[in-house]
Design an enzyme around this catalytic site. Structure first.
Site, PDB file in Angstrom:
ATOM      1  N   ILE A  35       0.828  -1.213   0.000  1.00 52.18           N
ATOM      2  CA  ILE A  35       0.000   0.000   0.000  1.00 52.18           C
ATOM      3  C   ILE A  35       0.860   1.260   0.000  1.00 52.18           C
ATOM      4  O   ILE A  35       0.376   2.354  -0.280  1.00 52.18           O
ATOM      5  CB  ILE A  35      -0.963  -0.023   1.203  1.00 52.18           C
ATOM      6  CG1 ILE A  35      -2.145   0.918   0.964  1.00 52.18           C
ATOM      7  CG2 ILE A  35      -0.236   0.280   2.510  1.00 52.18           C
ATOM      8  CD1 ILE A  35      -3.279   0.731   1.942  1.00 52.18           C
ATOM      9  N   TYR A 142      -5.446  -9.865  16.948  1.00 47.71           N
ATOM     10  CA  TYR A 142      -4.464 -10.399  15.998  1.00 47.71           C
ATOM     11  C   TYR A 142      -4.478 -11.930  16.024  1.00 47.71           C
ATOM     12  O   TYR A 142      -4.566 -12.593  14.989  1.00 47.71           O
ATOM     13  CB  TYR A 142      -3.092  -9.846  16.374  1.00 47.71           C
ATOM     14  CG  TYR A 142      -1.931 -10.353  15.560  1.00 47.71           C
ATOM     15  CD1 TYR A 142      -1.782 -10.024  14.221  1.00 47.71           C
ATOM     16  CD2 TYR A 142      -0.939 -11.145  16.157  1.00 47.71           C
ATOM     17  CE1 TYR A 142      -0.689 -10.470  13.495  1.00 47.71           C
ATOM     18  CE2 TYR A 142       0.155 -11.591  15.440  1.00 47.71           C
ATOM     19  CZ  TYR A 142       0.277 -11.260  14.106  1.00 47.71           C
ATOM     20  OH  TYR A 142       1.361 -11.702  13.387  1.00 47.71           O
ATOM     21  N   LYS A 146      -5.585 -14.638  13.165  1.00 43.58           N
ATOM     22  CA  LYS A 146      -4.670 -15.660  12.641  1.00 43.58           C
ATOM     23  C   LYS A 146      -5.279 -17.055  12.823  1.00 43.58           C
ATOM     24  O   LYS A 146      -5.164 -17.907  11.947  1.00 43.58           O
ATOM     25  CB  LYS A 146      -3.306 -15.578  13.340  1.00 43.58           C
ATOM     26  CG  LYS A 146      -2.490 -14.350  12.970  1.00 43.58           C
ATOM     27  CD  LYS A 146      -2.102 -14.332  11.500  1.00 43.58           C
ATOM     28  CE  LYS A 146      -1.212 -13.161  11.138  1.00 43.58           C
ATOM     29  NZ  LYS A 146      -0.971 -13.046   9.696  1.00 43.58           N
TER      30      LYS A 146
END
Ligand code: NAD
Ligand code: SER
Length: 313
Positions: A35, A142, A146
């Site tokens: 990005i 997080y 995952k």
């Protein structure tokens, strides 16, 4: 020759992965994408494309029109940053994965690498030598992303025969690029202060043991797993990858063997709770048995290499 794309190529892992993939497959075969507007100098020798993984149609168009065969999907928010922006972390960490899994399901992409993390484990997981298969109740956004990602990878493999491969990386230590907002970042930051000759304030307490690995080992594991014959890749959720394990105190003591005047102090912050929810050490027997994994760098070698290579401005 596979045409390869690395998404999130400007980060801590991406830069080093692009360098190694280009050595193996040729510079023009490996697209770096991120990005970020600017491509870092270290990977400016080959193709670079600015891209937002959340822009599903843009990614699809690029991958299909360039006949991309292999995707390394690294773009994500890491543990500490994700706790500050949980909604966005879930969006970023999950949506891109579906875009790529769907492209493989439709036959456009042949092979995917998607990294998981030791963050899939949680406070109820056995702390020492954590097995591949065990209790997994992650307590961070997080870790939840995952773990969910692992389940989806395995599902797409079983249901749609998608060749997706994954590693549960431990904390990664490197000198070519800085870490991007994780709980293990202290183990890189410390070397910059040591080389500057100023004390280091650690955001984890002195006896917080975590699994860690030098970047060269992590990149080798990634490339080895992706090159392994399909029948050897028996785990399609994600392989435990342990490397070594040490505490901030042990790391500081090893640095002091090279720089006797180095000082460290401890001011634990919100990242302490994240670290406390993760294993102390990881059992990587499955990776060893299935595709002959073995790490090379021990603590001494990591410290020597980092002190030698880290550049301070
Ligand atoms: P990083 O934060 O250093 O790099 C991530 C890169 O993704 C950055 O360059 C960022 O600009 C880019 N990115 C962010 N949003 C994007 C978007 N919308 N579209 C495209 N690119 C975008 O992270 P890293 O350490 O290189 O980690 C890469 C992967 O490995 C992540 O999935 C991470 O969870 C996983 N991982 C890393 C570690 C570690 O210690 N570094 C450990 C376990 C797992
Ligand atoms: N190094 C990563 C982090 O701390 C682990 O996935 O977020």
């Amino acid at each position: 020759m596979p045409k390869i794309i690395v998404i999130g190529a400007c980060g801590q892992i991406g830069i080093e992965l692009v360098i190694e993939l280009r050595k193996k497959y040729g510079v023009t075969e490996v697209f770096a994408t991120d990005i970020k507007d600017e491509c870092p100098a270290l990977i400016a020798n080959g193709p670079y494309q600015k891209m937002d993984i959340i822009d599903r149609e843009d990614i699809r168009e690029f991958i299909i029109s360039n006949s991309i065969q292999e995707v390394y999907l690294l773009a994500a928010l890491l543990s500490a940053t994700a706790e500050r922006k949980p909604d966005f972390a879930w969006k970023l960490n999950m949506e891109g994965l579906f875009t790529i899994l769907d492209l493989a399901k439709e036959g456009y992409v042949k092979k995917i690498f998607w990294p998981s993390s030791i963050a899939v484990f949680g406070p109820t997981t056995p702390l020492d030598n954590t097995p591949q298969y065990t209790v997994m109740e992650p307590s961070t956004v997080y870790g939840i992303s995952k773990q969910a990602g692992e389940r989806w990878c395995e599902y797409y493999f079983n249901r749609f025969n998608v060749d997706v491969r994954s590693l549960r990386y431990p904390g990664l230590i490197s000198y070519k690029s800085l870490p991007g907002g994780g709980t293990t970042d202290y183990a890189v930051d410390i070397f910059y202060k040591a080389k500057e000759g100023v004390p280091f304030t650690c955001f984890l307490s002195e006896n917080t043991a975590l699994p860690m690995m030098f970047m060269d080992d992590a990149i080798k594991a990634t490339i080895d797993l992706m090159a392994a014959p399909t029948e050897k890749v028996k785990i399609r959720s994600s392989y435990n990858l342990g490397g070594i394990s040490f505490t901030p105190k042990e790391l500081a003591e090893e640095i002091r063997k090279e720089l006797p005047n180095f000082n460290i102090n401890y001011e634990p912050d919100f990242r302490q709770a994240i670290a406390d929810s993760w294993p102390n050490s990881i059992d990587e027997t499955h990776a060893q048995n299935d595709w002959n994994w073995k790490h090379t760098f021990d603590l001494k070698a990591i410290v020597k290499t980092m002190l030698d290579k880290v550049k301070i401005s």
